[in-house]
Design an enzyme around this catalytic site. Sequence first.
Site, short mmCIF file in Angstrom:
data_model
loop_
_atom_site.label_atom_id
_atom_site.label_comp_id
_atom_site.label_asym_id
_atom_site.label_seq_id
_atom_site.Cartn_x
_atom_site.Cartn_y
_atom_site.Cartn_z
N HIS A 87 0.80 -1.22 0.00
CA HIS A 87 0.00 0.00 0.00
C HIS A 87 0.84 1.28 0.00
CE1 HIS A 87 -3.36 -2.56 2.06
NE2 HIS A 87 -3.28 -2.78 0.77
C1 FAD Z 1 0.27 -7.48 -4.85
C2 FAD Z 1 -0.68 -6.38 -4.45
C3 FAD Z 1 -1.78 -6.69 -3.63
C4 FAD Z 1 -2.67 -5.68 -3.26
N1 FAD Z 1 -3.82 -6.02 -2.60
C5 FAD Z 1 -4.78 -5.09 -2.44
C6 FAD Z 1 -6.07 -5.45 -1.96
O1 FAD Z 1 -6.38 -6.62 -1.71
N2 FAD Z 1 -7.00 -4.46 -1.81
C7 FAD Z 1 -6.71 -3.15 -2.08
O2 FAD Z 1 -7.58 -2.30 -1.89
N3 FAD Z 1 -5.49 -2.78 -2.52
C8 FAD Z 1 -4.54 -3.72 -2.75
N4 FAD Z 1 -3.34 -3.37 -3.29
C9 FAD Z 1 -3.06 -1.94 -3.50
C10 FAD Z 1 -3.80 -1.33 -4.68
O3 FAD Z 1 -3.95 -2.28 -5.72
C11 FAD Z 1 -3.04 -0.10 -5.15
O4 FAD Z 1 -2.98 0.84 -4.09
C12 FAD Z 1 -3.68 0.59 -6.33
O5 FAD Z 1 -3.92 -0.33 -7.37
C13 FAD Z 1 -2.77 1.72 -6.82
O6 FAD Z 1 -3.37 2.37 -7.90
P1 FAD Z 1 -2.58 3.45 -8.73
O7 FAD Z 1 -3.50 3.90 -9.81
O8 FAD Z 1 -2.01 4.45 -7.81
O9 FAD Z 1 -1.33 2.66 -9.36
P2 FAD Z 1 -1.32 1.38 -10.28
O10 FAD Z 1 -2.61 0.67 -10.24
O11 FAD Z 1 -0.10 0.62 -9.90
O12 FAD Z 1 -1.19 1.96 -11.74
C14 FAD Z 1 -0.09 2.61 -12.28
C15 FAD Z 1 -0.02 2.25 -13.75
O13 FAD Z 1 0.84 3.14 -14.41
C16 FAD Z 1 1.69 2.43 -15.28
N5 FAD Z 1 2.88 3.24 -15.45
C17 FAD Z 1 3.75 3.61 -14.49
N6 FAD Z 1 4.73 4.38 -15.00
C18 FAD Z 1 4.46 4.53 -16.30
C19 FAD Z 1 5.11 5.22 -17.36
N7 FAD Z 1 6.23 5.94 -17.15
N8 FAD Z 1 4.57 5.16 -18.61
C20 FAD Z 1 3.43 4.45 -18.83
N9 FAD Z 1 2.78 3.76 -17.85
C21 FAD Z 1 3.29 3.81 -16.60
C22 FAD Z 1 1.92 1.13 -14.56
O14 FAD Z 1 2.39 0.12 -15.42
C23 FAD Z 1 0.55 0.85 -13.99
O15 FAD Z 1 -0.27 0.16 -14.88
C24 FAD Z 1 -2.42 -4.34 -3.67
C25 FAD Z 1 -1.33 -4.04 -4.48
C26 FAD Z 1 -0.47 -5.04 -4.89
C27 FAD Z 1 0.70 -4.70 -5.79
#
Ligand code: FAD
Length: 548
Positions: free
Chosen positions: A472
Site C-alpha cells: 500500500h
Molecule cells: C500485490 C498487491 C496486492 C494488493 N492487494 C490489495 C487489496 O487486496 N486491496 C486493495 O484495496 N489494494 C490492494 N493493493 C493496492 C492497490 O492495488 C493499489 O494501491 C492501487 O492499485 C494503486 O493504484 P494506482 O493507480 O495508484 O497505481 P497502479 O494501479 O499501480 O497503476 C499505475 C499504472 O501506471 C503504469 N505506469 C507507471 N509508470 C508509467 C510510465 N512511465 N509510462 C506508462 N505507464 C506507466 C503502470 O504500469 C501501472 O499500470 C495491492 C497491491 C499489490 C501490488
Amino acid sequence: MRGPTESFDYIIVGAGSAGCVLANRLTASGRHRVLLLEAGGADRNIWIHIPLGYGKLFANKKVNWLYSTEPEPELDGRRIIQPRGKVLGGSSSINGLLYIRGQREDFDHWRQLGNAGWSFDDVLPYFRRAEDQERGEDSLHGVGGPLAVSNVCEPHPVCEAFLTAVEQAGFPRNDDFNGPTQEGAGYYQLTARNGRRCSTAVGYLRPARRRHNLVVAANALTRRILFDGRRAIGVEYLEGRATRTAYAAGEVIVAGGAFNSPQLLQLSGLGPAALLQSCGIDVVADMPGVGADLQDHLQVRMQYRCTEPITMNDVINSRRQRLAAGLRYVLWRKGLLTIGAGYAGGFFRTDRSLATPDVQVNLLIFSADTVGAALHPFPGFIAAVCQLRPESRGHVRIKSADPSEPPAIQPRYLSAPADRDVIMRGMKLLRRIMGQPAIRRYIAEEHAPGAHCTGDEDLLAFARATGTTVFHPTSTCRMGRDATAVVDERLRVHGIERLRVADASIMPTVVSGNTNAAVIMIAEKAADMILADATAGAVTPASPSRAA
Ligand SMILES: Cc1cc2nc3c(=O)[nH]c(=O)nc-3n(C[C@H](O)[C@H](O)[C@H](O)COP(=O)(O)OP(=O)(O)OC[C@H]3O[C@@H](n4cnc5c(N)ncnc54)[C@H](O)[C@@H]3O)c2cc1C
C-alpha cells in the site's frame, strides 16, 4: 496507424487503478480526445482474472514491475519486495481484491490538513458512484457503478472459528467494514463479479474502449513530460523502439502510482534540485516534496500449523483436490479459486483509549514461509497484523536519468518508535484472539514466531526479521498546502500549469485499510474536477477536429 507526433485534449500516463477510471470518465461525453499510455501490455493472462491467481502474479515480470526496496535499516537490512502492476488495470489487475475504503476519520483528517473537498462526506458520493455493491444500495453503498463488489462465496471453518474467537476475546463482529464503523471482525468483500476479478481495466476501460475519442497505447513507456516554461504541453514516450511525442491541448494527468509518478516527475525536471542535477536533469521546478513522504503498511505474518487438513495447503498439495477445486470453479464459479488475498479479517484498537482501530488482521487460509513462497507441506494458516497509520516516512528517488532504471525505494519501515510499539501490541492482541477456545481447536502450534518468542523484544525481533509490505505505498506526490506538498486540493501540481497527479501518490496520509478503493475514489473525483475546470474555461480543450 498513429504518427510520431499527435495531439489530444488529455494525456493520461498509466492505465492502473486510477488511469482506467480517468480514461472512462474523461471520454464519456465524447467531447474530449484522450490518450491513455500504459507501460505494460494487455491483461490477457488468465490468472489475472481468477481471484486466486493473485499468487501467480507476484513474480511474473510480464505483468509486474517487480520492484524491491533498498536495504531497510530497521528490518535487519533486508530488501522488501514491491510488486506493482505493469499491465492494463495496473495494480488492480494483480492485487488481492479486498474491498476496503478506510475510515471516515482518514478523509476527515485530509480535510483538516487544509484539503477542501476531501472530507468523508465530500468523497462518499465518489465511492458510491464507483460501486456495484452485491448487497444493494444504501446511504453508504452504491449499485450500478463500474466496480463490482461482492461477498466471499462461502464460509470456511477456520474463518468461522476465528470470528467466534474474536468475540470470545471481547471484540465485536462486523459484517461490513465499509459500513457505519470499521471496527470488528468479519468476512471480506472482493472487487469481483461471478468469481472473476473486476480490475479497473475490466470495470472501467473495457466499456470505454469502443469510444472513438479514446486511444489506448499499451507497451508505451512515458519517458518524460514536456514543458513550455512551467506549462505541461505533452509527453515523450517509447512505443516498441519508436520514440513518440504526444501533445495535450488540455492537460497531462500522471497516474503512474506511488513509485512511478514521482519517478516520472523527477525525470521531467520536477523534484529536489540537487537530486535532479546529480542525475544531469534540467530543473524545471525545485520541488523537494516530489518522492518524499513515502508511506506503506507493514505486515507481520504469524503462521499456524492446523490440526485438520482443511486449509488451502491441503488442496494445493493434493492433485485430486486441486482438480476438484478447478472443476468446481469452472462449473459453478465457487470454491478456493474465488478467494482473494484474505478471506476474513478484522480491524482492532490495540489500546482502548484510541478512537478508531490502529491495526488490521488478515486471515489467510494457507501458510508459507514468505510472501509468494511454496505453501507448507502441512495444514496451515496465517494471521497477519498490519499497522494502519504508520508514522515512518520514506522516499522514492531516481538513480539516473534513464527512465527504464527503477528508482531507489526506501520506505524506512519501523523507523518511527510509535510504529514499533503498535506492531508489537498488534501481535500480542492477535495472540490473545488465537488463545480463545473457538480457534484453539484448529491450532496444533504457532509455527512462527513460535512458543519461544515471548517478550516484547522477541516479538520486535520477529517483526524485523520477517515483516513485509501489504502493498500500500502512497503519498509520494502528497496533496496539501505546505511547502513540500506536490499537488493542491484539485490535484494540480503546485506552480505548474496543466499538470495533475491522480493516483495513490497524492494521499496526504495512507488510509487505514487497503488502498485500491480510495485510489478509485480519487480518480473519480479527479475526473469531475478536470471536466469542471474545462467547462469553466480554466483549461481550453482542443476540439476533436484539431486532434491528429
Ligand atoms: C500485490 C498487491 C496486492 C494488493 N492487494 C490489495 C487489496 O487486496 N486491496 C486493495 O484495496 N489494494 C490492494 N493493493 C493496492 C492497490 O492495488 C493499489 O494501491 C492501487 O492499485 C494503486 O493504484 P494506482 O493507480 O495508484 O497505481 P497502479 O494501479 O499501480 O497503476 C499505475 C499504472 O501506471 C503504469 N505506469 C507507471 N509508470 C508509467 C510510465 N512511465 N509510462 C506508462 N505507464 C506507466 C503502470 O504500469 C501501472 O499500470 C495491492 C497491491 C499489490 C501490488
